[in-house]
Enzyme design. Structure first.
Site, PDB file in Angstrom:
ATOM      1  N   GLU B  33       0.932  -1.635  -0.319  1.00 49.83           N
ATOM      2  CA  GLU B  33       0.143   0.138   0.060  1.00 49.83           C
ATOM      3  C   GLU B  33       1.190   1.413  -0.418  1.00 49.83           C
ATOM      4  OE1 GLU B  33      -3.296   0.601   3.338  1.00 49.83           O
ATOM      5  OE2 GLU B  33      -3.427  -1.720   2.926  1.00 49.83           O
ATOM      6  N   ASP B  44      -5.242   8.852  10.573  1.00 48.72           N
ATOM      7  CA  ASP B  44      -4.497   7.916  10.880  1.00 48.72           C
ATOM      8  C   ASP B  44      -3.900   8.918  12.299  1.00 48.72           C
ATOM      9  OD1 ASP B  44      -3.209   6.718   8.861  1.00 48.72           O
ATOM     10  OD2 ASP B  44      -3.484   8.193   7.672  1.00 48.72           O
TER      11      ASP B  44
END
Lengths: 408, 255
Positions: B33, B44
């Site tokens: 990724e 995040d």
């Protein structure tokens, strides 16, 4: 993304739709983790809105705890000084905690308890929403964590002290620009892990659906009262209604009840900062482009890659690179005209209004007053401008003293 | 089980990113990724946030990522998937972005802030360029909702292991196994687990439950010192490769 939405044309007050769309704007651009909570909130809010008992309780709190209705005040000496249209202030500064923010936090605190959630988080820029959330949570005994950018903590010490006194935990945010935008990011991140038992009391008409609608609805008490009071006091609706726009909650609440009154001109005043170059202002609707920020599709101050740009305003409450999706809708349909006022002009206006009217406005609100004074000069004496005086300036005294070279 | 590491594009620069892509590919990664740095990544935790901030601080621009990936994708067999905020995609232009992604050799897109409900049109667009739009399912997603999301899914399913942001955690959430079992009944696509994984033991615990283990923050953490100390590159690469091999081994023995 669909581009078939309503642009130019009449703005409807019957928005958003079930998907959270105001014309093409709004919707939900958030991680899957939050989606279920947003769906639940949408359902529970619709039930609360239709529940007479919920509304009775909220109205009672607004009357006895917040101090509503607050007056529509004729600023006589300011009007004389401008020598044009009559200037009225909608006195949100007289609410408990000193700003309009409490209208929303009382409503959302009731929603929190209705949903059986046990903890509240919030973000704050100027600290007014943080104080209003801490206050509502103290009133109902809900634990409360407020995220606030380090830069704003410096600018708004008084409000930090008040929040802590009310029992809230103020968590400094040190990422990014250390202002409102980063405080929202951190609150969202907290919510990602606490969503099962925590409600996020978002303070402006931004974020994913249903927040822009909920906050607008709770803040619409401002415009509803102002509208009724205009009819009582001057016997008709005002010619123009003016309010400042950061995320856009006081202005959304002020404008929404007037949207269908075609004869009433609506003007939103953004922070012009130091200039018109990127990074010098926070005038999203003047200089921004369509994009996604904080879970919603709206105008955004962003670079060609979609990265959010740093913004500047003398006022911590307007220092935000996005804006509520309904404002974007009003902008593109032409229903509301958006302008901006620079830092210095806002700062001068604080002092001018204090000396002329005996009212110390918040730096945010003084952007709106500064514009209203300019407009009054262009208008006839039989015309009326109503300005939303969204908050009082006590919180800004340190910053105003610093900027005008005075000791406190 | 597949080992699916995550790397931030451009931290500390794209030359290092492409080098690490090749290293991870030979260290046993089955899919990589590539995170597109974004200024406001709500999903995040601190490690990936800081990594994005470093990359953007070094003035990384999105089009440069496609150029770099275009060059490295030809050299490896490991599929590359872009992890990118919808804010970036929309700004570049949906059509333009997907075209660039396809041309530079990406096999799919993960758009963490484009939930299933908002994805219909975009999914069609992505599919028409031969790419997969990876759907995410969270521990907070009710079963009827995941069924709806998975109806049009392709590629694999990104199963978020914990309610929260990215970043290493102790152990695995007890509800994860139930969630994976439910998802098995709803889709035949491979199930990849991400958020919170950092240790071989965690990967081993997914044996029989999941088909892929996504490791992000624990990889990205190795990049931290490179911005201030570029001379450490070879050290960092060897540590990162060693770590990646340990996770790959755990994943590949966990069939």
């Amino acid at each position: 993304m669909s581009s078939t939405a309503v642009t130019a044309g009449k703005a409807s007050s019957n928005v958003p739709d079930a998907a959270g769309r105001f014309g093409e704007f709004g919707r939900r651009f958030v991680p899957e983790t939050l989606m279920h909570a947003l769906e639940e909130l949408t359902v529970e809010y619709a039930r609360a809105k239709a529940d007479p008992e919920f509304n009775r309780r909220l109205n009672e709190l607004l009357r006895t705890f917040v101090g509503r209705p607050n007056p529509l005040y004729f600023a006589e000496r300011l009007t004389e000084m401008c020598g044009g249209a009559q200037i009225y202030f909608k006195r949100e500064d007289l609410n408990h905690t000193g700003a309009h923010k409490i209208n929303n936090t009382m409503g959302q605190a009731l929603l929190t308890m209705r949903m059986g959630k046990k903890r509240v988080i919030a973000e704050t820029g100027a600290g007014q929403h943080g104080v209003a959330t801490a206050t509502a949570c103290a009133r109902f005994g809900l634990p409360c964590v407020v995220y606030m950018g380090e830069e704003d903590i410096r600018r708004q010490k008084l409000n930090v002290f008040i929040m802590r006194t009310m029992g809230a935990e103020v968590r400094p945010v040190t990422s990014g620009s250390r202002t409102l935008r980063d405080a929202i990011n951190e609150a969202m991140r907290d919510w990602m892990s606490s969503v099962e038992d925590t409600h996020y009391i978002l303070g402006s008409v931004v974020g994913p659906h249903p927040f822009p609608m909920i906050v607008r609805d709770f803040q619409s008490v401002i415009g509803r009262e102002a509208r009724e009071q205009s009819l009582e006091t001057i016997g008709r609706l005002p010619d123009e209604v003016v309010a400042c726009v950061g995320g856009g909650s006081n202005s959304a609440g002020m404008f929404y009840p007037f949207v269908d009154d075609a004869g009433v001109e609506l003007t939103g005043v953004e922070a012009g900062g130091r200039g018109d170059k990127p990074g010098e202002h926070a005038s999203t609707l003047t200089y921004g482009t369509k994009g996604v920020l904080h879970g919603s599709y709206s105008y955004v101050l962003q670079d060609p890659d979609g990265q959010t740009m740093d913004v500047h305003s003398i006022s911590a409450g307007l220092d935000y690179p996005g804006v509520g999706p309904e404002h974007s809708y009003w902008r593109d349909t032409g229903r509301v005209n958006y302008v901006n006022i620079r830092d210095q002009h806002a700062l001068d206006t604080v002092q001018l209004v204090a000396r002329t009217e005996g009212i110390l406005p918040a730096l945010e609100s003084s952007h709106a007053i500064a514009y209203a004074m300019d407009r009054a000069r262009q208008r006839k004496p039989n015309e009326v401008i109503v300005v939303c005086l969204s908050g009082r300036g006590d919180k800004d005294v340190n910053e105003v003293a610093r900027l005008t070279g005075q000791d406190l | 089980m597949a080992f699916m590491p995550f790397l931030t594009a451009g931290d500390p620069n794209l030359a290092v990113t492409t080098r690490l892509i090749e290293e991870l590919s030979s260290a046993g990664a089955d899919l990589i990724e590539i995170g597109f740095p974004y200024s406001d990544p709500i999903a995040d935790g601190p490690v990936i946030q800081s990594s994005y901030t470093r990359a953007l601080g070094a003035r990384l621009h999105i089009p440069e990522i496609f150029v770099a990936i275009g060059a490295v994708a030809k050299k490896i067999r490991t599929p590359l998937v872009a992890m990118v905020s919808y804010a970036i995609i929309f700004r570049i232009g949906n059509e333009a972005f997907v075209k660039l992604a396809a041309e530079s050799g990406f096999a799919g897109l993960i758009v963490p802030d484009l939930p299933g409900d908002e994805a219909d049109e975009f999914q069609t667009l992505v599919g028409s360029h031969g790419l997969d739009l990876i759907q995410l399912v969270a521990p907070t997603t009710p079963a009827d909702r995941s069924a709806r999301i998975l109806k049009n899914a392709s590629g694999f399913v990104y199963c978020i292991a914990v309610a929260g942001t990215t970043g290493a955690r102790e152990g695995l959430a007890p509800q994860l196994a139930d969630m994976l079992k439910t998802l098995r009944t709803q889709t035949t696509l491979p199930l990849a687990v991400g958020f919170g994984l950092s240790r071989p033991e965690q990967v081993e615990q997914l044996r029989g439950l999941a088909d892929g283990a996504i490791v992000g923050s624990a990889i990205v953490r190795h990049l931290e010192e490179l911005s201030t100390n570029p001379g450490k590159l070879e050290d960092v690469v060897s540590r990162l490769v060693q770590y990646a091999r340990s996770i790959a081994a755990a994943a590949h023995t966990s069939r």
